[in-house]
Design an enzyme around this catalytic site. Structure first.
Site: not given
Ligand code: 2RA
Length: 329
Positions: A11, A38, A126, A234
């Protein structure tokens, strides 16, 4: 410039290719890298097809920079080998983030510490990135003492298996489980494994990475990270205690002019950040600003961002842009 993307079929890796093309990063040749199964398959980049190669062949291709999003174990084993070959690695895993010899970079905040000698550069988690982008302008003026943050994290943070679990559950289809529990019509207050102190690894990433990126060990953070059945990005509810008092007008003015931040704060018209609006955008969206009436010098804020973009791929590409712009690549 020859650019490798390690984890090109995941992703985040796929998003890295998309962002490199969108931002017209000066890629003269792409080296897409993925697992052995791959190798030989093709990915398309800016209208041209490129064959996926393995890690050894990627080093032999001698790209100037390699964007990694292939998990911590691959980074631990291979990033030093890429660096040894003179390739600058920008790594999205957690492998190097807290290594004192490796820079942990959000370009809007601390890209100035980067030097030509930095051959392994860590991309923060993130949920940390979007929080510090919103907090940084306020910290500079008011000095942050403590942050209490709860997150509402998209299933895309886990990966394609979690996206499929959500979609299957929504359609009433049984399938592979990314999580221990159903995620549709549910929330899971666990992201990554639990540690001795009762926090999860994800929560402690927010605690520790924030201090490193903002170069201030005095900033206290406590976090609760939660998985929710959402795709676009998020969300985070942050309660921020400052050293000094503030005015909401000044906070709004600071955020409105902060790099990478978009203020969406008009409750009279029910305007506030939501993942559906942040999806496929590179900014960090901030709203629901209000004084915490239970404690002096304390602000409540709501922070939303696309975790695959500013939370991962875009931040990594922005680091590469900074390095290129400064002649460090
Ligand atoms: C999550 N921050 O959201 C972690 C890894 N991308 O699962």
């Amino acid at each position: 410039m020859k650019v490798a993307v390690v984890g090109a079929t995941g992703l985040v890796g796929t998003k890295m290719l998309q962002v490199l093309a969108e931002r017209n990063f000066p890629v003269t040749e792409l080296v897409p890298v993925a697992s052995e199964r791959s190798v030989g398959k093709e990915v398309e980049f800016k209208g041209k097809k490129y064959k996926i190669v393995g890690l050894k062949d990627a080093i032999a291709a001698k790209p100037a920079v390699a964007l990694f999003s292939a998990g911590g174990s691959t980074s631990l084993e291979w990033a030093p080998q890429f660096a040894e070959a003179g390739i600058t690695v920008i790594d999205n895993s957690s492998a190097w983030r807290m290594d004192p010899s490796k820079p942990l970079i959000v370009p809007e905040i601390n890209a100035d510490i980067l030097t030509a000698g930095d051959k392994i550069i860590a991309n923060p988690n993130c949920s940390t990135i979007q929080m510090v982008v919103a907090l940084n302008p306020l910290h500079k003026k008011y000095g942050i003492k403590r942050v209490v943050v709860s997150t509402y994290q998209s299933v895309t943070g886990t990966g394609v298996k979690a996206v499929n679990q959500l979609m299957n559950e929504r359609q009433g289809v049984s399938g592979e489980m990314a999580y221990k529990y159903p995620i549709d019509l549910n929330v899971i207050p666990q992201i990554d494994v639990f540690l001795e102190n009762g926090y999860t690894k994800e929560e402690m990433k927010m605690v520790k990475e924030t201090m490193k990126i903002m170069r201030d060990e005095s900033i206290r953070v406590t976090a609760t990270t939660v998985r929710i059945p959402v795709m676009g990005g998020h969300s985070e509810s942050a309660n921020v205690e400052f050293e000094k008092d503030y005015t909401l007008d000044d906070v709004r003015s600071l955020l409105s002019s902060a790099p990478g931040v978009v203020l969406v704060d008009d409750i009279a018209n029910a305007q506030y950040p939501m993942p559906k609006d942040a999806h496929e955008r590179d900014e960090v969206f901030v709203g629901r600003l209000r004084r915490d009436e239970s404690q002096a010098n304390t602000l409540n804020m709501w922070i939303v961002s696309d975790n695959l973009r500013k939370g991962a791929a875009t931040n990594a590409v922005q680091i590469a842009e900074y390095l290129t712009g400064k002649g460090l690549l």
